[in-house]
Write a protein that holds these residues in place. Structure first.
Motif, short mmCIF file in Angstrom:
data_model
loop_
_atom_site.label_atom_id
_atom_site.label_comp_id
_atom_site.label_asym_id
_atom_site.label_seq_id
_atom_site.Cartn_x
_atom_site.Cartn_y
_atom_site.Cartn_z
N ASP A 11 0.86 -1.18 0.00
CA ASP A 11 0.00 0.00 0.00
C ASP A 11 0.90 1.23 0.00
OD1 ASP A 11 0.30 1.11 2.84
OD2 ASP A 11 -0.31 -0.94 3.28
N PRO A 12 0.44 2.36 -0.49
CA PRO A 12 1.33 3.50 -0.73
C PRO A 12 1.95 4.10 0.52
CG PRO A 12 -0.96 4.07 -1.20
CD PRO A 12 -0.92 2.60 -1.01
N ASP A 13 1.34 3.88 1.68
CA ASP A 13 1.86 4.50 2.91
C ASP A 13 2.59 3.52 3.82
OD1 ASP A 13 0.75 7.01 2.23
OD2 ASP A 13 -1.22 6.33 2.93
N LEU A 14 2.83 2.30 3.34
CA LEU A 14 3.41 1.28 4.21
C LEU A 14 4.76 1.70 4.76
CD1 LEU A 14 3.33 -1.55 5.46
CD2 LEU A 14 4.35 -2.43 3.35
N ALA A 15 5.67 2.17 3.90
CA ALA A 15 7.01 2.54 4.37
C ALA A 15 6.95 3.69 5.36
CB ALA A 15 7.91 2.89 3.19
N ALA A 16 6.08 4.66 5.11
CA ALA A 16 5.97 5.80 6.02
C ALA A 16 5.50 5.34 7.40
CB ALA A 16 5.02 6.84 5.45
#
Length: 375
Positions: A310-315
């Protein structure tokens, strides 16, 4: 010898089995015979445990889970049910469960001979990126498992948001001055508190996958070139960023602590024996360089085996890495009267992870899902 190295060198003394007859009875019911008292030892951890060889020749590890937390055993057994469906060749491996006693809160596992915990490997200076790739692959495989409906999906507790304002009175008497100072570093920093609130809100909206829930380096061990993951008391459905953040934070904290604490290595590398601001910065930079290689390897292994991102996983994960490092700092203070310059320096780095997790992820070469991963 650093504090971490000294801790790893400790021999843990098991609680007397004379005071735990339930363990002896448990082994008999499993058909494992008597445990050879000359072989009994203990591993580190929060719960009483015993390792040894039985009269039937079985190498066993027995753990007593808290009676006040029956869900710890339930979660362990829930994972074991799921683990039976892990396909052959999966990078996710766990020690064989030999049996459990719900009434006594006991579990017994096959003790893999010659096992070395990953944190011991790190302290010995032998942790290589290749092993971190394998750890990441194991977590990626875990996060892609199918689990039955009804699997525990209760929120993980730490950090309790109410504690960011004030600690419960009943806890204060059990905390050292260093632990209280660690909590003050968190509570007195408005940006950190806001970051933790935002992180918990983002977690609540994230997709849920099977997670370990208490991931640390000492939960992985290597034996006969096989990597195993153990201790499943917190297994549940949760945000995958929890596991990723915990392990990322663990790698960074360990590398920083070793770099900042090891005076001999620092002076050999051309630094100073005096831990002034310049030397702290030099050692911290060296530690972050080491951590960077390990973190990138871990994430590369994860993304090779993980489900769709998902696009916010690393954040979110790097935010949880910051919290994990604060938590490790507070735990470190348990046996100390004050925070030393080393942990204060680490606290400043923890803060960056929480207050600017996106930039920190990119700094470590871990791209957001829409970006190309830098290996």
């Amino acid at each position: 010898m650093t504090d971490v190295t000294a801790a790893m060198a400790l021999a843990f003394t098991p609680e007397s089995l004379d005071e735990h007859p339930e363990v002896i009875g448990f082994l008999h019911r499993l058909g494992l015979g008597e445990i050879d008292m000359n072989t009994v030892s203990a591993l580190g951890g929060r719960n009483p445990n015993w390792a040894g060889t039985t009269s039937t020749g079985h190498s066993v590890f027995i753990k007593e889970l808290p009676a006040v937390v029956p869900t710890a055993l339930q979660r362990t057994l829930a994972y074991e049910e799921v683990a039976r469906r892990v396909p052959p060749g999966s990078p996710l491996r766990s020690p064989e469960l030999l049996g459990a006693d719900a009434d006594a809160g006991l579990v017994a596992f096959h003790r893999v001979p010659g096992a070395r915990a990953m944190n011991a490997i790190a302290v010995a200076g032998e942790l290589e990126p290749a092993l971190c790739v394998r750890a990441g692959a194991a977590i990626g495989a875990l996060h892609g498992l199918d689990v039955p409906s009804g699997t525990d999906d209760s929120p993980l507790e730490m950090p309790p948001l109410a504690w960011l304002t004030a600690l419960p009175v009943e806890l204060l008497g059990g905390y050292s001055m260093a632990q209280l100072a660690g909590w003050r570093l968190v509570q007195n920093d408005a940006e950190v508190v806001a970051g933790l609130h935002a992180l918990r809100a983002a977690e609540a909206a994230a997709r849920r996958v099977p997670v370990h829930g208490d991931l640390r380096m000492d939960q992985f061990f290597l034996a006969n070139d096989q990597l195993y993951l153990c201790d499943w008391e917190y297994f549940r459905l949760a945000d995958p960023a929890r596991d990723l953040g915990a392990f990322t934070g663990e790698l960074v904290f360990q590398a920083l602590y070793l770099a900042l604490s090891d005076r001999r290595a620092a002076t050999v590398a051309g630094g100073s024996d005096e831990l002034d601001h310049t030397e702290i910065h030099r050692r911290a930079t060296a530690g972050l360089d080491v951590a960077g290689d390990l973190v990138r390897a871990f994430w590369a292994g994860y993304r090779e085996h993980a489900p769709a991102d998902d696009p916010d996983l690393a954040a979110r994960a790097f935010g949880f890495a910051g919290w994990h490092m604060y938590d490790r700092l507070i735990t470190w203070g348990e046996n100390h009267s004050q925070l030393n310059p080393v942990v204060k320096a680490i606290a400043g780095i923890c803060r960056r992870f929480l207050t600017d997790s996106v930039a920190t992820a990119r700094l470590f070469g871990v791209a957001l899902v829409s970006e190309e991963l830098t290996c």
